[in-house]
Every structure is written in C-alpha cells, then in structure tokens.
Design a protein around this motif. Sequence first.
Motif, PDB file in Angstrom:
ATOM      1  N   PHE A  60      14.483  12.255   5.877  1.00  0.00           N
ATOM      2  CA  PHE A  60      15.425  13.227   6.433  1.00  0.00           C
ATOM      3  C   PHE A  60      16.086  12.679   7.693  1.00  0.00           C
ATOM      4  N   ARG A  61      15.344  11.904   8.464  1.00  0.00           N
ATOM      5  CA  ARG A  61      15.900  11.352   9.694  1.00  0.00           C
ATOM      6  C   ARG A  61      16.981  10.309   9.388  1.00  0.00           C
ATOM      7  N   ARG A  62      16.808   9.564   8.289  1.00  0.00           N
ATOM      8  CA  ARG A  62      17.786   8.540   7.931  1.00  0.00           C
ATOM      9  C   ARG A  62      18.982   9.116   7.195  1.00  0.00           C
ATOM     10  N   ALA A  63      18.761  10.207   6.450  1.00  0.00           N
ATOM     11  CA  ALA A  63      19.827  10.750   5.616  1.00  0.00           C
ATOM     12  C   ALA A  63      20.758  11.634   6.420  1.00  0.00           C
ATOM     13  N   GLY A  64      21.961  11.814   5.898  1.00  0.00           N
ATOM     14  CA  GLY A  64      22.917  12.718   6.531  1.00  0.00           C
ATOM     15  C   GLY A  64      22.533  14.167   6.296  1.00  0.00           C
ATOM     16  N   ASP A  65      23.176  15.061   7.025  1.00  0.00           N
ATOM     17  CA  ASP A  65      22.845  16.473   6.914  1.00  0.00           C
ATOM     18  C   ASP A  65      23.127  17.017   5.522  1.00  0.00           C
ATOM     19  N   ALA A  66      24.104  16.436   4.847  1.00  0.00           N
ATOM     20  CA  ALA A  66      24.475  16.957   3.538  1.00  0.00           C
ATOM     21  C   ALA A  66      23.799  16.209   2.405  1.00  0.00           C
ATOM     22  N   ALA A  67      22.800  15.377   2.720  1.00  0.00           N
ATOM     23  CA  ALA A  67      22.186  14.535   1.698  1.00  0.00           C
ATOM     24  C   ALA A  67      21.527  15.364   0.620  1.00  0.00           C
ATOM     25  N   ALA A  68      21.774  14.971  -0.625  1.00  0.00           N
ATOM     26  CA  ALA A  68      21.143  15.615  -1.771  1.00  0.00           C
ATOM     27  C   ALA A  68      21.105  14.600  -2.896  1.00  0.00           C
ATOM     28  N   ALA A  69      20.004  13.920  -3.074  1.00  0.00           N
ATOM     29  CA  ALA A  69      19.908  12.882  -4.089  1.00  0.00           C
ATOM     30  C   ALA A  69      19.507  13.499  -5.420  1.00  0.00           C
ATOM     31  N   ASP A  70      20.240  13.110  -6.495  1.00  0.00           N
ATOM     32  CA  ASP A  70      19.937  13.550  -7.847  1.00  0.00           C
ATOM     33  C   ASP A  70      19.883  15.070  -7.963  1.00  0.00           C
ATOM     34  N   GLY A  71      20.703  15.761  -7.181  1.00  0.00           N
ATOM     35  CA  GLY A  71      20.762  17.213  -7.249  1.00  0.00           C
ATOM     36  C   GLY A  71      19.663  17.915  -6.480  1.00  0.00           C
ATOM     37  N   ILE A  72      18.806  17.180  -5.762  1.00  0.00           N
ATOM     38  CA  ILE A  72      17.705  17.764  -4.994  1.00  0.00           C
ATOM     39  C   ILE A  72      18.061  17.663  -3.520  1.00  0.00           C
ATOM     40  N   GLY A  73      18.230  18.809  -2.868  1.00  0.00           N
ATOM     41  CA  GLY A  73      18.581  18.821  -1.457  1.00  0.00           C
ATOM     42  C   GLY A  73      17.361  18.631  -0.571  1.00  0.00           C
ATOM     43  N   ARG A  74      17.632  18.481   0.732  1.00  0.00           N
ATOM     44  CA  ARG A  74      16.535  18.286   1.686  1.00  0.00           C
ATOM     45  C   ARG A  74      15.580  19.477   1.684  1.00  0.00           C
ATOM     46  N   GLY A  75      16.154  20.686   1.724  1.00  0.00           N
ATOM     47  CA  GLY A  75      15.310  21.874   1.721  1.00  0.00           C
ATOM     48  C   GLY A  75      14.505  22.009   0.443  1.00  0.00           C
ATOM     49  N   GLN A  76      15.105  21.645  -0.687  1.00  0.00           N
ATOM     50  CA  GLN A  76      14.404  21.729  -1.958  1.00  0.00           C
ATOM     51  C   GLN A  76      13.251  20.728  -2.022  1.00  0.00           C
ATOM     52  N   LEU A  77      13.483  19.516  -1.513  1.00  0.00           N
ATOM     53  CA  LEU A  77      12.413  18.525  -1.513  1.00  0.00           C
ATOM     54  C   LEU A  77      11.258  18.965  -0.622  1.00  0.00           C
ATOM     55  N   ALA A  78      11.581  19.502   0.553  1.00  0.00           N
ATOM     56  CA  ALA A  78      10.534  19.999   1.446  1.00  0.00           C
ATOM     57  C   ALA A  78       9.767  21.146   0.790  1.00  0.00           C
ATOM     58  N   ALA A  79      10.483  21.998   0.061  1.00  0.00           N
ATOM     59  CA  ALA A  79       9.827  23.123  -0.617  1.00  0.00           C
ATOM     60  C   ALA A  79       8.893  22.628  -1.720  1.00  0.00           C
ATOM     61  N   ILE A  80       9.282  21.563  -2.418  1.00  0.00           N
ATOM     62  CA  ILE A  80       8.420  20.999  -3.463  1.00  0.00           C
ATOM     63  C   ILE A  80       7.119  20.485  -2.866  1.00  0.00           C
ATOM     64  N   VAL A  81       7.230  19.751  -1.749  1.00  0.00           N
ATOM     65  CA  VAL A  81       6.024  19.229  -1.090  1.00  0.00           C
ATOM     66  C   VAL A  81       5.139  20.382  -0.622  1.00  0.00           C
ATOM     67  N   ALA A  82       5.760  21.408  -0.047  1.00  0.00           N
ATOM     68  CA  ALA A  82       4.990  22.557   0.427  1.00  0.00           C
ATOM     69  C   ALA A  82       4.322  23.300  -0.733  1.00  0.00           C
ATOM     70  N   ALA A  83       5.023  23.422  -1.856  1.00  0.00           N
ATOM     71  CA  ALA A  83       4.453  24.116  -3.013  1.00  0.00           C
ATOM     72  C   ALA A  83       3.259  23.362  -3.576  1.00  0.00           C
ATOM     73  N   VAL A  84       3.368  22.038  -3.657  1.00  0.00           N
ATOM     74  CA  VAL A  84       2.239  21.235  -4.152  1.00  0.00           C
ATOM     75  C   VAL A  84       1.055  21.354  -3.195  1.00  0.00           C
ATOM     76  N   ALA A  85       1.339  21.394  -1.894  1.00  0.00           N
ATOM     77  CA  ALA A  85       0.267  21.593  -0.917  1.00  0.00           C
ATOM     78  C   ALA A  85      -0.381  22.965  -1.092  1.00  0.00           C
ATOM     79  N   GLY A  86       0.435  23.976  -1.385  1.00  0.00           N
ATOM     80  CA  GLY A  86      -0.099  25.318  -1.590  1.00  0.00           C
ATOM     81  C   GLY A  86      -0.994  25.406  -2.812  1.00  0.00           C
ATOM     82  N   VAL A  87      -0.601  24.754  -3.898  1.00  0.00           N
ATOM     83  CA  VAL A  87      -1.436  24.744  -5.098  1.00  0.00           C
ATOM     84  C   VAL A  87      -2.747  24.010  -4.825  1.00  0.00           C
ATOM     85  N   TRP A  88      -2.678  22.897  -4.063  1.00  0.00           N
ATOM     86  CA  TRP A  88      -3.906  22.190  -3.702  1.00  0.00           C
ATOM     87  C   TRP A  88      -4.840  23.110  -2.919  1.00  0.00           C
TER      88      TRP A  88
END
Length: 350
Positions: free
Chosen positions: A153-181
Amino acid sequence: MIAAYLLFFFAGIGAFNALALAIGLLLRRPNAPAQRWLALLILALSVRTGKSVLFYFYPELSKLVLQVGLTACLMIGPCLIALVRAWSDPAGQRTRHDARFVAALLVAAIVLGAAFPYSEYPQWWSGAPAWRVVMYGWLACVAAAAVLCRGAFRRAGDAAAADGIGRGQLAAIVAAVAGVWLAYFTAGYTSYIVGPLSFSLALYAGVAVWFAGRRPRAAAVTEPYRDRKIVDDEAQAELQALHRLMDSEALYTDAQLSLAKLARRLNMPPARLSQLLNDNHKTAFKPYLMQLRVDAAKRLLQAPGQVMMEQVAEASGFLSMSTFYSSFKKLEGTTPAAWRQARSAAAADS
C-alpha cells in the motif's frame, strides 16, 4: 431439530457458495494472477469449513475426509501470502516462483498424508503436533500477509487496484482470513461450528462490499505529473513490466482495454501510465495499443491456413472491420489483404 437443520444450512451454504465462487474466479477471463490466488484461497477455505460442517453433524465421517480438510487448512496461509504478493506485483517480476513453492508444499502434504494416513495415525493428525503446525503456520502467514500489505500500500498509488481487487478489498480479505483463524483457534472454548459460521459471514460480507465497490463513483482527480519527470531507472523498470504483461497475457486483444484498466493491472495511477508512455515511450496510449494490435494482426496474417479477415480483426482486439482496416493502413500503408498477398508472393519467390 429445526435449529440443528438451520445451523447445518447456514454453516454449509457458505462453504458451498465459496466453492462455486472459487470455480467462477478460475474460469473468469482474463484470468490474472491475483484472481487465481484469490480463487485458490477461497477454495482452500471452503474445503476446510465444509469438512468442519460435515464432521460436526456426522462425527463418524471417514478419516480421509478429515485428512483432506487439514491439508486444505495447511494451504490457506500460503495462498493468502501469494495473493498479496501477486497483487503488489501484477507483472510477475518477483512472484514467478510462488506457484511452484505452493505446489511443492501441497505435494509434500499429500505425500506425507499417503505415508502416514489419518486412519492409521489418528493420534498424530488429531493431536497437538499436526494441529499446532497447521494453526500456528496459518497465523504466521496472516501476520506476514499483513506486513506485505502495508508495504504494498505504501508503494502503490491511492487508486491502485490490481486485477480488480482494491486496497480496501485486499485488506478485508486478510482480515477475514484472520477472523476465520480466530474462530477455529477459539473453537475449544465455544463450538467447532463457529469456524464455518464465521466463514459464511465473512464470505457474504465480502461479496456485499465488493458489489458496493462496483458502483459508479465520481471521477478521481488526476494527479498532475507535468512537473515531475519519472526517474530513468524507474521508467525503464515500469516499461519492462508493461511490455512483459502485454507479451505474457496479450491484454491488447481485449477490445475494451482502457488506460485505467491497464493502469490497474500495473498497480499504478492512470496519470503515471500516461506520462510513462508519452515521456518515456514517446507515444500515447491509443497509438501504442494500435501498434500492438496491428503487430498481432500481421502475425496472424502470416500464419498458415489463410485465417479469415474477420477472425484476424477479432483476435487482434479490434472492435470492427473498419477500425481494423483503417488502423492497419495507417501504420503499414496498405490494406491487410494486400499486405498478406505481398508477403505470400515474397515467400514463394524465396
């Protein structure tokens, strides 16, 4: 009895729908690296939680099913890390060997499972050794993914969204996997079914957030680059990433490819990509795309079998025959048919 059926439904439907979602992501085109890793991550989670649902309601289940569930659980963390790495490196400069590593880990787990099956070594699989390796390995991968996200996130621009996955969505995925754990880790204090239920909740919440993020938004303010020249080393690296991405995935064949869409795949703001092409590649986006499509058409025109012009145009990314002919003549000074005829005559003379 009704409560038990409802519990089975809500816990199991998440695993089933996640399996369908994973298959859909794998079949969706274009199939980008981050998209594939997201599909594999969801697949591993769906197998793990599906096994939990079956075991909760059918404890006499075959030990092979339990072994498959634990193996899938072992793959969740590595798939999460590979997803974050692919998101931060869409051109594949640093992540070329990730798939080999994860595949090797899966093969090793399968070989270990075949050598020491659950049915013959239940004390090893259901006891502390295997459980600790899987659960604490999962936790370590979640922590590593969070650190990687912060750097990306620090290297990417504010509008970065690789392969249709935005910064907020990627952070949410990591948080969701942590929640399931966390749900599985604390299952001994609550109930084993909490893991699948938490996964179902995370899955549907994630889908809702994704659809909300697809709503049209006001155009973002373009970052001004007029007074900021891209450093030569950075420009060369980014141009190499652009060319590599175009060569490996042939994105120019997408008739709907736009500057913004290509910038998302490169994980950079559209304004920077525009400047990169104009200042460092001495061309604008549309002429650059036209050249790639015409080059692709020329390769098809030289292919054996006399490919039909309509097929050449479509396979090269042109929306219409008129655009194909005008673009080709503008760059080559002749029509596609005349160009092919001249090449055929030259090949026959030689």
